[in-house]
Scaffold this active site. Structure first.
Site, mmCIF file in Angstrom:
data_model
loop_
_atom_site.group_PDB
_atom_site.id
_atom_site.type_symbol
_atom_site.label_atom_id
_atom_site.label_comp_id
_atom_site.label_asym_id
_atom_site.label_seq_id
_atom_site.Cartn_x
_atom_site.Cartn_y
_atom_site.Cartn_z
ATOM 1 N N GLU A 289 43.771 33.971 34.630
ATOM 2 C CA GLU A 289 44.601 34.917 33.869
ATOM 3 C C GLU A 289 44.024 35.197 32.477
ATOM 4 O O GLU A 289 44.078 36.327 31.996
ATOM 5 C CB GLU A 289 46.041 34.405 33.767
ATOM 6 C CG GLU A 289 46.746 34.165 35.110
ATOM 7 C CD GLU A 289 46.691 35.352 36.064
ATOM 8 O OE1 GLU A 289 46.581 36.503 35.603
ATOM 9 O OE2 GLU A 289 46.729 35.126 37.293
ATOM 10 N N HIS B 161 41.427 37.765 32.857
ATOM 11 C CA HIS B 161 41.960 39.137 32.949
ATOM 12 C C HIS B 161 42.139 39.746 31.557
ATOM 13 O O HIS B 161 41.830 40.917 31.342
ATOM 14 C CB HIS B 161 43.315 39.156 33.659
ATOM 15 C CG HIS B 161 43.235 39.262 35.155
ATOM 16 N ND1 HIS B 161 42.497 40.228 35.806
ATOM 17 C CD2 HIS B 161 43.825 38.530 36.132
ATOM 18 C CE1 HIS B 161 42.637 40.080 37.122
ATOM 19 N NE2 HIS B 161 43.432 39.056 37.345
HETATM 20 ZN ZN ZN Z 1 43.936 38.208 39.114
#
Ligand code: ZN
Length: 168
Positions: free
Chosen positions: A127, A130
């Site tokens: 995450e 991202h």
């Molecule tokens: Zn992802």
């Protein structure tokens, strides 16, 4: 998805609504984590609800995450399978450190820290990636990446084009 996301500066009602939407989307999609860019919002924030290596679930929201990974002899790689709500149904082994710690801000701007091993370590890394414009396919060999995207393409018909944003 390949863009560094804007830092969160205003810890306001809009941010709380975004986090609530993201959390609902994550649960609806049966995921363990979701970053704002995955629902088309350019903001460095992710939500997660993910078990650690002991099976204990950890939940949280992290704005402007900064990742700390073990180095030297403390660095042990775990190459368990990894998936992404933006590539629904596709999974492939991805080597990552087996421990991670993330610091950042919560929804009212308070400092937060989350850390752990197992799937939680993988989730925190995935995450945070991202929010920095990196997707996990970028971390694979070109051969494994091709396999992953081929798998995702073959499964794409099973998911609406708006997935995961409108999976509720
Ligand atoms: Zn992802």
């Amino acid at each position: 998805m390949h863009r560094v996301q804007r830092q969160v500066e205003d810890f306001d009602e809009e941010l709380r609504t975004l986090a609530a939407d993201m959390t609902a989307t994550m649960y609806a999609a049966d995921g363990v984590g979701l970053a704002a860019c995955q629902i088309g919002v350019d903001r460095a924030i992710f939500v997660f609800d993910c078990p650690d290596d002991q099976g204990v679930a950890h939940q949280g929201v992290v704005c402007n995450p900064v990742l700390y990974l073990p180095e030297g002899r403390d660095r042990k790689l775990d190459d368990a399978e990894e998936g992404c709500l933006s590539l629904p149904g596709a999974f492939i082994g991805c080597a990552r450190p087996d421990y991670a710690r993330v610091t950042g801000h919560g929804l009212t701007g308070e400092p937060v820290t989350f850390e752990g091993r197992g799937l939680l370590a993988r989730c925190l890394q995935h995450e945070t990636d991202h929010t920095l414009g990196t997707v996990f396919g970028d971390r694979l060999s070109s051969r494994a990446r091709k396999k992953l995207y081929k798998q995702a393409d073959a499964l794409a018909v099973d998911y609406p084009p708006e997935w995961p944003a409108e999976s509720r």
